[in-house]
Design a protein around this motif. Sequence first.
Motif, PDB file in Angstrom:
ATOM      1  N   ALA A  50       0.833  -1.204   0.000  1.00 17.31           N
ATOM      2  CA  ALA A  50       0.000   0.000   0.000  1.00 17.31           C
ATOM      3  C   ALA A  50       0.864   1.248   0.000  1.00 17.31           C
ATOM      4  N   ASN A  51       1.927   1.230   0.821  1.00 10.27           N
ATOM      5  CA  ASN A  51       2.824   2.379   0.894  1.00 10.27           C
ATOM      6  C   ASN A  51       3.496   2.607  -0.455  1.00 10.27           C
ATOM      7  N   ARG A  52       3.916   1.528  -1.100  1.00  8.89           N
ATOM      8  CA  ARG A  52       4.611   1.682  -2.377  1.00  8.89           C
ATOM      9  C   ARG A  52       3.690   2.247  -3.451  1.00  8.89           C
ATOM     10  N   ASN A  53       2.444   1.756  -3.481  1.00 10.48           N
ATOM     11  CA  ASN A  53       1.506   2.291  -4.470  1.00 10.48           C
ATOM     12  C   ASN A  53       1.258   3.772  -4.236  1.00 10.48           C
ATOM     13  N   CYS A  54       1.126   4.153  -2.947  1.00  8.33           N
ATOM     14  CA  CYS A  54       0.926   5.573  -2.640  1.00  8.33           C
ATOM     15  C   CYS A  54       2.139   6.386  -3.063  1.00  8.33           C
TER      16      CYS A  54
END
Lengths: 155, 155, 155
Positions: A50-54
């Motif tokens: 999730a952090n990487r997509n954000c």
Amino acid sequence: MNLVVVENIYLLVIVTLISVLQNAFFALKVEKECKTQNVNAAAFERVSCANRNCMDAYPTFLAVMWCAGLCLSQAPAAFAGIIYLVVRQKYFVGYMGQTSQSTPGYLFGKRVLGFLSLMCIVGISSYLLVRFYGNGYKEYVETIANAASALLLIP
Amino acid sequence: MNLVVVENIYLLVIVTLISVLQNAFFALKVEKECKTQNVNAAAFERVSCANRNCMDAYPTFLAVMWCAGLCLSQAPAAFAGIIYLVVRQKYFVGYMGQTSQSTPGYLFGKRVLGFLSLMCIVGISSYLLVRFYGNGYKEYVETIANAASALLLIP
Amino acid sequence: MNLVVVENIYLLVIVTLISVLQNAFFALKVEKECKTQNVNAAAFERVSCANRNCMDAYPTFLAVMWCAGLCLSQAPAAFAGIIYLVVRQKYFVGYMGQTSQSTPGYLFGKRVLGFLSLMCIVGISSYLLVRFYGNGYKEYVETIANAASALLLIP
């Protein structure tokens, strides 16, 4: 920098600052899961993803918001930025939950980014039209942008 | 923001907008492969990796292009930005193909980024020289930069 | 762009340029390990992970540094940026070493980013106060920021 410049960007700076705080919140979540990685590898994987997509979408968002704010008007751009941050928060929280229940995709906030891109295009077109044909409808365009940004609230 | 500012950055904004559209194109490709992940895991892996490499270099590209455009002159910076986007498109498409045939590395667009960095350095040096020794050759440097940007077309 | 604008941002541009060179250094390290991936997969994994963590935080750093430099004063912002780059270099080198010996976490440079965010907040508050209550203490705030940036040197 003198106050004239700050006057035209201070709303954008505030939104940028909020987004930085949100990034720090995301990073702290990853850091926390990273330390308990041995216990719960699936949760770490989800938070990290999730952090990487954000983070993948973050430079795009910043670039579009600042361009829209500089080219057209800062108030609707900053408002759309706030909406984007809310959407991102919901995406991140939803991603951390059970992936079987909520399955957010790779993309999010498409509508907000589309609106900001549209603002950029309108701003540039407006500038080129003013340059080649003379001015008179700049305020008209800004008023429309202010009104249209309220439409983003519709879910 | 008044029109004086927009006049000096509108080419950069246009290039930024095109790069955002390209990012959206990449993200849609990843989204599409993500949904058919079960069928073809290798293709998803390749698209995702290509997208990540592109996104890793994106903030660097934006920062260098805007600095070069603000410090020296916006026309060659925007032109180099367009070249970079073309190189990135080719890199992405090449990455999606058979990895055995075409093996693009981790880096791409080194020459364009090098040119933009050089423009930054020239712009800063020029500013410092003008500040300490007086002006007179600012137009000379800009003319050289315009001419040198055409050399990027050589493959 | 005229010289008035460059005068207010040239230190920020120099720091941005140094950070771009550092990014290129990191990318070349990854590229090098990528080619010898078959020999030493663990080393590639470490370098790639360090590079990704650095790149994740890079847009945040750029945004905060530029906002702080534009809103308040460029000298302390550029100084904090230099400190951040030194911290990042140490983080990257430490990550490449034996992970058993040195275990750097996911985050780094928290203090520098916190200081830059504080500068943003002070700058925006200062602008709003000046706008609503009149000016007179702008120079006072800038002096304090210059002095406070020296505190970052304390390890």
